[in-house]
Design a protein around this motif. Structure first.
Motif, PDB file in Angstrom:
ATOM      1  N   PHE A  32       0.823  -1.205   0.000  1.00 31.20           N
ATOM      2  CA  PHE A  32       0.000   0.000   0.000  1.00 31.20           C
ATOM      3  C   PHE A  32       0.863   1.262   0.000  1.00 31.20           C
ATOM      4  O   PHE A  32       0.523   2.259  -0.624  1.00 31.20           O
ATOM      5  N   GLU A  33       1.986   1.234   0.713  1.00 30.34           N
ATOM      6  CA  GLU A  33       2.931   2.353   0.646  1.00 30.34           C
ATOM      7  C   GLU A  33       3.468   2.503  -0.769  1.00 30.34           C
ATOM      8  O   GLU A  33       3.571   3.613  -1.287  1.00 30.34           O
ATOM      9  N   ALA A  34       3.799   1.384  -1.378  1.00 31.23           N
ATOM     10  CA  ALA A  34       4.321   1.416  -2.743  1.00 31.23           C
ATOM     11  C   ALA A  34       3.277   1.969  -3.708  1.00 31.23           C
ATOM     12  O   ALA A  34       3.592   2.803  -4.561  1.00 31.23           O
ATOM     13  N   ALA A  35       2.035   1.519  -3.570  1.00 36.22           N
ATOM     14  CA  ALA A  35       0.969   1.988  -4.451  1.00 36.22           C
ATOM     15  C   ALA A  35       0.726   3.482  -4.283  1.00 36.22           C
ATOM     16  O   ALA A  35       0.590   4.212  -5.271  1.00 36.22           O
ATOM     17  N   ALA A  53       9.264   3.584  -6.474  1.00 32.96           N
ATOM     18  CA  ALA A  53       8.147   2.938  -5.776  1.00 32.96           C
ATOM     19  C   ALA A  53       7.816   1.588  -6.406  1.00 32.96           C
ATOM     20  O   ALA A  53       7.489   0.635  -5.699  1.00 32.96           O
ATOM     21  N   ALA A  54       7.919   1.494  -7.717  1.00 30.38           N
ATOM     22  CA  ALA A  54       7.630   0.236  -8.400  1.00 30.38           C
ATOM     23  C   ALA A  54       8.632  -0.857  -8.027  1.00 30.38           C
ATOM     24  O   ALA A  54       8.308  -2.042  -8.075  1.00 30.38           O
ATOM     25  N   ALA A  55       9.827  -0.458  -7.628  1.00 30.27           N
ATOM     26  CA  ALA A  55      10.857  -1.430  -7.252  1.00 30.27           C
ATOM     27  C   ALA A  55      10.690  -1.933  -5.814  1.00 30.27           C
ATOM     28  O   ALA A  55      11.331  -2.909  -5.430  1.00 30.27           O
ATOM     29  N   TRP A  56       9.833  -1.304  -5.028  1.00 30.28           N
ATOM     30  CA  TRP A  56       9.647  -1.688  -3.622  1.00 30.28           C
ATOM     31  C   TRP A  56       8.952  -3.037  -3.472  1.00 30.28           C
ATOM     32  O   TRP A  56       9.158  -3.736  -2.496  1.00 30.28           O
ATOM     33  N   GLU A  60       3.009  -7.639  -9.370  1.00 32.98           N
ATOM     34  CA  GLU A  60       1.670  -8.107  -9.019  1.00 32.98           C
ATOM     35  C   GLU A  60       1.145  -7.406  -7.773  1.00 32.98           C
ATOM     36  O   GLU A  60      -0.020  -7.017  -7.703  1.00 32.98           O
ATOM     37  N   ALA A  61       2.016  -7.250  -6.781  1.00 27.84           N
ATOM     38  CA  ALA A  61       1.620  -6.568  -5.547  1.00 27.84           C
ATOM     39  C   ALA A  61       1.316  -5.098  -5.821  1.00 27.84           C
ATOM     40  O   ALA A  61       0.353  -4.546  -5.286  1.00 27.84           O
ATOM     41  N   VAL A  66      -2.483  -0.617  -6.364  1.00 27.98           N
ATOM     42  CA  VAL A  66      -3.051   0.477  -7.166  1.00 27.98           C
ATOM     43  C   VAL A  66      -4.547   0.245  -7.374  1.00 27.98           C
ATOM     44  O   VAL A  66      -5.341   1.186  -7.287  1.00 27.98           O
ATOM     45  N   SER A  67      -4.937  -0.997  -7.612  1.00 26.64           N
ATOM     46  CA  SER A  67      -6.354  -1.315  -7.770  1.00 26.64           C
ATOM     47  C   SER A  67      -7.128  -1.011  -6.488  1.00 26.64           C
ATOM     48  O   SER A  67      -8.225  -0.441  -6.528  1.00 26.64           O
TER      49      SER A  67
END
Length: 98
Positions: A32-35, A53-56, A60-61, A66-67
């Motif tokens: 959720f932090e990454a999203a 952030a995408a590398a965190w 799939e996660a 994001v969804s």
């Protein structure tokens, strides 16, 4: 069958205790932090921030996060506007009313 489930879920429990090389001393980010960071960076047109952030987390996660963020945002806006989530989602995407 239950053995397969135990093995599968056991990987999650053990994976959180191992750190990737070069990450010692840093706290791991949750999906959720990454999203939140990813979406905020995209809104601000910050390519470096969105890449970071995408590398965190796994792709799939990140997709799931994001969804979930989108769902929560649409629900919140629908409540504020007094409209249905479907109406708000279509409006946000610039689609004609259903």
């Amino acid at each position: 069958m239950f053995d397969a489930i135990r093995k599968y879920t056991g990987r999650f429990g053990s994976s959180s205790h191992t750190e990737a090389p070069g990450t010692q001393g840093r706290r791991a980010h949750n999906l959720f932090e990454a999203a939140a960071a990813y979406v905020a960076a995209r809104v601000e047109d910050d390519q470096d921030g969105s890449d970071e952030a995408a590398a965190w987390v796994s792709p799939e996660a990140l997709s799931f996060g994001v969804s979930e963020l989108a769902c929560r945002a649409v629900i919140t806006l629908a409540r504020e506007r007094g409209q249905s989530p479907r109406t708000v989602a279509r409006d946000l995407l610039g689609l004609p009313p259903a």
